[in-house]
Design an enzyme around this catalytic site. Structure first.
Site, PDB file in Angstrom:
ATOM      1  N   LYS A  70      45.864  55.243  36.709  1.00 17.15           N
ATOM      2  CA  LYS A  70      46.079  53.950  37.370  1.00 17.15           C
ATOM      3  C   LYS A  70      47.412  53.354  36.916  1.00 17.15           C
ATOM      4  CE  LYS A  70      43.615  49.534  38.073  1.00 17.15           C
ATOM      5  NZ  LYS A  70      42.374  48.788  37.784  1.00 17.15           N
ATOM      6  N   SER A 116      39.692  47.114  41.693  1.00 17.66           N
ATOM      7  CA  SER A 116      41.115  47.314  41.866  1.00 17.66           C
ATOM      8  C   SER A 116      41.585  48.755  41.674  1.00 17.66           C
ATOM      9  CB  SER A 116      41.873  46.420  40.883  1.00 17.66           C
ATOM     10  OG  SER A 116      41.573  46.792  39.550  1.00 17.66           O
ATOM     11  N   SER A 148      36.167  47.016  38.447  1.00 15.60           N
ATOM     12  CA  SER A 148      37.224  47.798  39.113  1.00 15.60           C
ATOM     13  C   SER A 148      37.169  49.305  38.961  1.00 15.60           C
ATOM     14  CB  SER A 148      38.588  47.311  38.643  1.00 15.60           C
ATOM     15  OG  SER A 148      38.908  46.153  39.346  1.00 15.60           O
TER      16      SER A 148
HETATM   17  N1  GLN Z   1      37.288  42.361  41.712  1.00 17.30           N
HETATM   18  C1  GLN Z   1      37.400  41.750  40.420  1.00 17.30           C
HETATM   19  C2  GLN Z   1      38.595  40.803  40.389  1.00 17.30           C
HETATM   20  O1  GLN Z   1      39.257  40.704  41.373  1.00 17.30           O
HETATM   21  C3  GLN Z   1      37.442  42.767  39.352  1.00 17.30           C
HETATM   22  C4  GLN Z   1      38.791  43.311  39.076  1.00 17.30           C
HETATM   23  C5  GLN Z   1      38.840  44.278  37.939  1.00 17.30           C
HETATM   24  O2  GLN Z   1      37.816  44.722  37.415  1.00 17.30           O
HETATM   25  N2  GLN Z   1      40.061  44.570  37.508  1.00 17.30           N
HETATM   26  O3  GLN Z   1      38.851  40.183  39.412  1.00 17.30           O
END
Ligand code: GLN
Length: 501
Positions: A79, A154, A178
């Site tokens: 990532k 994400s 994410s």
């Molecule tokens: N969807 C969540 C957010 O927007 C989780 C994001 C994540 O785990 N990095 O914060």
């Protein structure tokens, strides 16, 4: 057999035995990336030359009888939130478009020491803020099961990359879901380890008390292989745990007899897609057939998870992202003197941040700064911390009675690109089933437990007490020995892709 048909465990064995060279293996996946990535946009950067040079050096060492690392020849995608010394690291933000970190993240160093082959950096929501990958400054990722749908986020690039067989494994990060949510929406397996199990050094910080790095792969067994390489104490991350790292791959065999799995009835309330509900109930039945027992449990504060998370995470983000001021890090705006600013320095800060950050990141910075500001701190941030403690207590209480907690990962299968972009609240609610795991600091895994009639994957989530990774992996592996959902591949993918280059 093509390399893409083998598990990561089998690929590593084939390279070690000399049945497959590291170069052959790497080339096969690089070719697949070249073929599919144009349609999917899972990669922000592919390091073809670096990957082949690394593979070549592994083959040279093998031929001369030198010892090889435990992941020798295994192509891995990382990532773009993890620093890589030799590759741009953007966190999918214009702010870091030209950033080249001076060092490798701890996890990246571990992968290199283990002789994994890093093939590139994957797309994501900007600074990991999002649940659909649509917040990337470099375009959305397309779900390999249906290009008109989001892969989740994400870590959507990492999930789509594995789902489309562009690498056998990928690294993601999980602050509120994410790893698990995109894994669920893309039909792969993703593990968020216990907070502190994997060092966060070199992970571009979003919300430091929640962030955790973990593996994404086609099976739990492959996640176990990667986790045993990347987990472990790092003096460079004061929150990393000192506990010894088990050999997760050797702990998969034990049967599930006597394992107690909790089921939260509220998870099945209105809002849960009926096909997802059916898939999740069937997953409980599989666990029962494997010898586990299923028990209804209460998580009374779970309903406050999203509200609590969307205070804690933005507060921490507003502080973490203060470093991107155009001077210390990141995009620097060119001077355009204007009387609207009190000084040229303030103007440079303001313009740099206005130009460098995307709308969702700005929204989080504003939410967090507001909740931390004098007069609001107690009402919002301090209160969120109290509720966070109650949520954590729910987990401690639940784990007095059960060994694991099962349930859905997301309320719906993959949604259409653009469907939620105009409604931030609808997007935040996507995180309903995943954020509490991070607030409590425990581990969670998600894997496919079925498909909708229209052919979209349905994810199942298991959560365990802190350092319960051996059981999480064992239960998921057992499930995957009894089912074949994780072996399914997106249909017609090759026909739908238009190769590039
Ligand atoms: N969807 C969540 C957010 O927007 C989780 C994001 C994540 O785990 N990095 O914060």
């Amino acid at each position: 057999m093509q390399p893409a048909d083998l598990s990561a465990i089998d690929l590593v064995a084939a390279v070690r035995q000399g049945d497959l060279s590291a170069v052959q293996c790497t080339e096969a996946f690089l070719n697949r990336i070249q073929y599919c990535n144009g349609a999917i946009n899972a990669f922000l950067n592919v390091d073809r030359a670096g990957a082949l040079a690394c593979a070549e050096s592994i083959d040279v060492r093998r031929r001369s009888g030198q010892p090889l690392g435990p992941l020798a020849g295994l192509p891995v995608a990382v990532k773009d939130a993890l620093c890589t010394a030799d590759l741009p690291t953007t966190a999918a933000s214009k702010m870091l478009e030209n950033f080249r970190p001076p060092y490798d993240a701890f996890v990246v160093s571990r992968l290199r020491q283990a002789d994994a082959v890093i093939v590139g950096k994957t797309n994501m929501d900007e600074f990991a803020m999002g649940g659909s990958n649509e917040n990337s400054a470099f375009g959305p990722v397309h779900n390999p099961w249906d290009f008109s749908r989001a892969p989740g986020g994400s870590s959507g690039g990492s999930a789509a990359c594995v789902a489309a067989d562009m690498t056998p494994v990928a690294i993601g990060s999980d602050t509120g879901g994410s790893i698990r949510q995109p894994a669920g929406l893309c039909g792969i397996t993703g593990l968020k380890p216990t907070y502190g199990r994997v060092s966060r050094r070199g992970l571009i910080a979003f919300a430091s008390s929640l962030d955790q790095i973990g593996p994404m792969a086609r099976s739990a067994a492959d996640c176990a292989l990667v986790l045993e390489t990347i987990a472990g104490h790092d003096p460079g991350d004061s929150t990393s745990l000192t506990d010894a790292v088990p050999r997760y791959t050797s702990l998969l065999e034990q049967p599930l007899a006597g394992v107690r799995v909790g089921r939260v009835p509220e998870h099945f309330a209105a809002g849960l897609d009926p096909e997802v509900a059916k898939g999740v109930e069937e997953a409980f039945a599989v666990l029962k057939a494997a010898g586990a027992t299923v028990h209804d449990i209460a998580m009374p504060h779970a309903k406050y998870g999203v509200a609590t998370y969307y205070l804690v995470a933005p507060c921490e983000a507003s502080s973490n992202l203060a470093r991107y001021d155009g001077a210390h890090y990141g995009h620097r705006a060119s001077a355009k003197p204007s009387s609207a600013f009190e000084s040229p320095l303030i103007e440079m800060y303001c313009r740099s941040r206005a130009e460098g950050f995307g709308p969702e990141v700005k929204r989080r910075i504003m939410l967090g700064t507001y909740a931390l500001s004098s007069g609001y701190y107690d009402a919002y941030y301090a209160k969120a911390l109290k509720v966070r403690r109650l949520i954590r207590q729910d987990y401690l209480d639940a784990f007095e009675h059960v060994d694991l907690i099962g349930g859905p990962v997301s309320a719906t299968p993959a949604f259409k690109l653009g469907e939620k972009t105009g409604d931030p609240l609808a997007m935040y609610l996507v995180d309903l089933y995943t954020v509490s795991t991070n607030l409590a600091g425990v581990g969670g895994i998600s894997f496919p437990c079925g498909f909708t009639k229209s052919g979209l994957p349905i994810g199942f989530q298991l959560q365990a007490p802190a350092l319960g990774e051996p059981l999480l992996l064992r239960a998921s592996d057992r499930f995957q020995r009894l089912t074949d959902w994780h072996l399914r591949r997106p249909p017609n993918l090759t026909a739908l892709c238009t190769p590039k280059g």
